[in-house]
Scaffold this active site. Structure first.
Site, mmCIF file in Angstrom:
data_model
loop_
_atom_site.group_PDB
_atom_site.id
_atom_site.type_symbol
_atom_site.label_atom_id
_atom_site.label_comp_id
_atom_site.label_asym_id
_atom_site.label_seq_id
_atom_site.Cartn_x
_atom_site.Cartn_y
_atom_site.Cartn_z
ATOM 1 C CG HIS A 72 -12.347 -4.617 4.213
ATOM 2 N ND1 HIS A 72 -12.928 -3.372 4.314
ATOM 3 C CD2 HIS A 72 -11.608 -4.594 3.068
ATOM 4 C CE1 HIS A 72 -12.541 -2.636 3.279
ATOM 5 N NE2 HIS A 72 -11.743 -3.348 2.514
ATOM 6 N NE ARG A 350 -14.376 0.213 -1.916
ATOM 7 C CZ ARG A 350 -13.335 -0.632 -1.907
ATOM 8 N NH1 ARG A 350 -12.141 -0.201 -2.234
ATOM 9 N NH2 ARG A 350 -13.483 -1.873 -1.550
ATOM 10 C CD GLU A 460 -7.547 0.159 -4.116
ATOM 11 O OE1 GLU A 460 -7.515 -0.668 -3.196
ATOM 12 O OE2 GLU A 460 -8.377 0.128 -5.030
ATOM 13 C CG ASP A 497 -5.956 -3.843 -4.154
ATOM 14 O OD1 ASP A 497 -5.784 -5.013 -3.785
ATOM 15 O OD2 ASP A 497 -7.060 -3.406 -4.499
ATOM 16 N NE ARG A 535 -2.750 1.880 9.392
ATOM 17 C CZ ARG A 535 -2.869 1.623 10.683
ATOM 18 N NH1 ARG A 535 -3.880 2.109 11.370
ATOM 19 N NH2 ARG A 535 -1.992 0.868 11.296
ATOM 20 N NE ARG A 667 -12.638 -7.795 -3.804
ATOM 21 C CZ ARG A 667 -13.025 -6.539 -3.874
ATOM 22 N NH1 ARG A 667 -12.262 -5.596 -3.394
ATOM 23 N NH2 ARG A 667 -14.155 -6.214 -4.434
#
Length: 861
Positions: A72, A350, A460, A497, A535, A667
């Protein structure tokens, strides 16, 4: 400057903790509520909670914490600087040593000065965005530097702690206490740069690195195991290997001549070394050329082959009365093999559910069955199950493919070609129905994946979390699927999200309830459920101290198996240094054990009812501003540096899922990042104020109940404490300056309204917590934030004026006349970014203020 302050603080805290440990005193600032010491946890379970040592040992043997490192884009510091920071940290640690001589001190001071100067002379800004391969290499460097040696060291400490409560046996080397997975090079959700080729490269690179790490240690083990006495099984194997081995191997530094049979352990390990060498070289050749001339049967292809000779050595040593030797480096090595395997980490894949629907839709159209996309859920399930139950192949190479469809199918092809131990889970984001899961099962079968990956739905958004238990129940009621999963299922819940969709309060409560309901469903169908927590690092994305986060989960939702993401800057905070790595492993292990053996209290029915009411009000308030206020998006883009976030080049994926679109397509990371920069933290607190206000106005007794919830219910306390910490980092005065300079005048009243809401929320929060001032229960943290404040405020002022000049080229701020001529280094700095579309130095100044504020707040996104 702020990065160095963070380092000094870290070293100071670690030093204080060591002093307390020596005294056996655990009451200190970072310890009381946020720390989990493994030995203390054992003593608490046995001493206070009257568990037997054997119960603790049995629970621990079956416990698994899987830490999933993700790429991330929240690590704003370059790797070149992170390494310099590590050396600064090292110098500071050594300066605290008791036996340091004046000469040592002088040399360390010089080294410190050298490293700081080198850091100041290094360009802070990434000039190009990293590729997924860069991100993976950055993530893997932590294994090389701290995790590889940190795991056996930590497991040894667990052995010691067990001994201290009366367990005289070691944790079995194959107990899966700590596992590691990765998303780097596997997470293709919204990131077109993660291609099937990238996934293949990342897997081969990890295999090569793992073989190299083992190879670098095997000769030390050969030196250690020089004994001649062994059991008959090992002796027979050593003679057999000795007869068939080559004479000399000149490419080795040590033990290059044939090893004599009177050193049987070395003969066995010599064969392990040969295979590791070939395993490494084969992965290297496949990575660089796509082919290899090293036969596969001369390498290790699965971890069992690797463990077998090592286990033989271990058994032999124990049977000859040499158990203390077996429990030395050999045990550490066995534990490494059992933790890291041949692939170092398992890669999760993913992908968004829509992409699988596109593929199946193309197949059904090609077969003349109509459009799968338009079928109702029931028809989708029936067709998918009939295909899964059948034997015939579904499609050939003639299916018409778009670029997106090819990408999905090629990814499955890569999964089928590489060894299965490279991969972990296949995660489906935006999953809403059982057909989303069955579609992936079918595609795995059609693409000939020999050992299918476990399929994990990710829920989410708020509505998806509410519907998750029903969706999972429908999935478990399908006989084919129930047989396929063998009584185990994993479900991922997303914190980022859900927070962006409904605000922190509603998201936190919905995540709590969804877990409870999912566990009930799993129990009903006799399935062991593992929760995978997505998280982030910031509070707005579900972050917070590990120990508290785990202990505030609903009772029975962890049950000794936990998966959790470690994202972006949190990787450096968790594994950047040996002692940090040790503490991270300790926190996760101890808190997971404590949660299972001493579950937190369940909320009383009246607490639940109040939370339900408050969550409805909070969601309404949050959405009325973020999604329904017609000019909110305009205000957000003007009042924060969101539009400029992409210039930081801190991640390989785009900051939006769709280039056009409002908050929905943005995002979660840039959304939180932008508000953190202006010190307003709107996504974290928005909704709390309205919820508290409504609760207190409805019934004055509710204040008493909220305080009771705060004092007795870990979940509620953690939620409130984290919001309080965020308020301590906030400053609406700074936000007002951004408004004044950057926002059009007709939007000023809207900004004013938000700031009034901020102050009201803060007042109500303190009232509920029963505090007079922010952080009155944590004076150390208050002091640390106070020290940073003047630096961050200066950076904020600098940032807002820079943004003004970037957005309004006609604006010229009042510059104080300088008596000194412009310095040469300053002119040279401007040349680092010659292609900028703005006036010289503006873009770099802006990026540096962003990095500085992120360092000061100790959060990016």
């Amino acid at each position: 400057m702020l990065n160095l302050a963070n380092l000094a603080e870290e070293v100071q805290i670690a030093y204080r903790r060591r002093i307390k440990l020596k005294k056996g005193d655990f009451v200190d600032e970072a310890n009381a509520t946020t720390e989990s010491d493994i030995e203390e946890t054992f003593k608490k379970l046995v001493g206070q909670l009257k568990k037997s040592p054997q119960e603790v040992f049995d629970e621990l043997k079956n416990q698994t914490v899987d830490l999933v490192l993700t790429a991330h884009p929240t690590q704003s510091v370059r790797r070149s600087l992170l390494q310099k920071h590590a050396r600064v940290r090292n110098c500071l640690t050594q300066l605290y040593a008791k036996d340091i001589t004046p000469d040592d001190k002088q040399e360390l001071d010089e080294a410190l000065q050298r490293e700081i100067q080198a850091a100041f002379r290094t360009d802070e800004i990434r000039r190009t965005p990293p590729t997924p391969q860069d991100e993976m290499r950055a993530g893997m460097s932590y294994f090389h530097e701290t995790i590889w040696k940190g795991v056996p060291k930590f497991l040894r400490r667990v052995d010691t702690a067990l001994k201290n409560i009366g367990i005289n046996e070691r944790l079995p080397y194959n107990a899966p206490l700590i596992q590691f997975s990765s998303w780097m090079g596997g997470d293709r959700d919204g990131n077109p740069r993660v291609t099937p080729e990238v996934t293949r490269d990342v897997c081969l690179l990890a295999r090569m690195m793992a073989a190299n790490l083992y190879f670098s240690q095997i000769e030390d083990l050969m030196f250690e195991l020089s004994m001649w006495r062994c059991n008959d099984e090992l002796l027979a194997r050593a003679h057999e290997l000795h007869r068939s081995s080559r004479k000399d191997a000149k490419h080795y530094i040590e033990f290059w001549k044939q090893i004599p049979p009177n050193e049987p352990y070395r003969v066995i390990l010599g064969d392990v070394r040969d295979k590791l060498y070939n395993t490494r070289e084969r992965a290297r050749q496949l990575l660089s050329n796509g082919t290899s001339d090293i036969p596969e049967d001369t390498t290790f292809t699965n971890v069992e082959q690797f463990l077998e000779p090592l286990e033989l050595c271990y058994r032999s040593l124990c049977s000859c009365g040499d158990k203390p030797i077996a429990d030395g480096s050999l045990l550490d090595f066995l534990r490494q093999v059992s933790t890291f395997g041949l692939s170092l980490v398992r890669l999760d894949i993913r992908q968004e559910s829509d992409r699988h629907t596109d593929v199946i839709d193309a197949i059904t159209k090609h077969l003349g069955l109509g459009s799968y996309r338009e079928w109702p859920e029931k028809q989708r399930q029936e067709w998918l199950l009939s295909e899964l139950s059948g034997k015939r192949p579904l499609f050939g190479t003639d299916v018409p493919k778009t670029e997106e469809i090819s990408d999905v199918l090629e990814t499955f092809k890569v999964i089928s070609e590489l060894p299965s131990d490279n991969f972990g889970a296949y995660i489906i984001s935006m999953a809403t129905a059982p057909s989303d899961v069955l579609a992936v099962e079918l595609l795995q079968r059609e693409c000939r994946v020999k050992k299918p990956l476990r399929v994990v739905p990710l829920f989410e958004k708020l509505a998806d979390l509410e519907a998750a238990p029903a969706a999972v129940a429908r999935l478990f009621s399908i006989d084919w699927y129930k047989n396929r999963i063998n009584g185990k299922q994993e479900v991922m819940i997303g914190y980022s999200d859900s927070g962006k969709d409904a605000g922190r309060l509603s998201a936190a409560w919905q995540l709590y309830k969804a877990q409870e309901d999912l566990i009930k469903v799993a129990k009903q169908y006799g399935v062991k459920l593992t929760m995978f927590h997505g998280r982030g690092g910031t509070v707005g994305r579900g972050g917070g101290p590990t120990h508290l986060a785990i202990l505030s989960q609903p009772p029975e939702t962890i049950h000794g198996s936990l998966r959790v993401t470690v994202q972006g800057e949190v990787i450096e905070q968790s594994f950047g240094e040996e002692h940090l790595c040790f503490r991270t492993l300790q926190r996760f292990t101890a808190a997971t054990l404590e949660h299972g053996m001493n579950p937190p209290v369940s909320p009383k029915p009246e607490w639940r009812a109040l939370m339900d009411e408050m969550a409805v009000v909070a969601t309404e308030e949050y959405r009325s501003i973020v999604f329904q206020e017609p000019r909110f998006v305009e205000y957000f883009r003007l009042a924060t540096p969101e539009m400029e976030y992409g210039r930081m080049n801190i991640g390989s994926r785009p900051s939006k899922r769709k280039p056009s679109g409002g908050i929905e397509s943005l995002r979660a990371i840039p959304w939180i990042f932008a508000w953190t920069q202006t010190r307003f933290h709107l996504p974290v607190w928005l909704g709390f104020g309205a919820a508290f206000k409504q609760a207190l106005e409805k019934d004055t007794k509710n204040l008493q109940m909220l305080r009771e919830m705060y004092n007795q219910w870990p979940f509620f306390r953690v939620t409130i404490d984290l919001i309080e910490m965020v308020f301590a980092k906030g400053d609406p005065g700074i936000t007002a300056l951004y408004d004044k300079l950057l926002v059009s005048e007709d939007l000023w009243p809207f900004g004013e309204r938000l700031r009034t809401n901020y102050e009201d929320t803060k007042r109500l929060l303190l009232q509920v917590a029963g505090h007079r001032n922010l952080l009155e229960g944590d004076p150390y943290l208050r002091q640390r934030l106070l020290l940073r404040d003047s630096y961050i405020t200066t950076l904020n002022v600098c940032q807002v004026y820079t943004l003004k000049q970037i957005r309004d080229p006609n604006y010229h701020g009042q510059v104080r006349p300088s008596k000194e001529p412009a310095s040469k280094p300053a002119a040279e700095l401007v040349k680092l970014n010659p292609t900028s579309e703005y006036a010289p130095g503006l873009e770099d100044t802006l990026i540096l203020t962003m990095k500085g504020i992120a360092a000061g707040m100790q959060n990016t996104g």
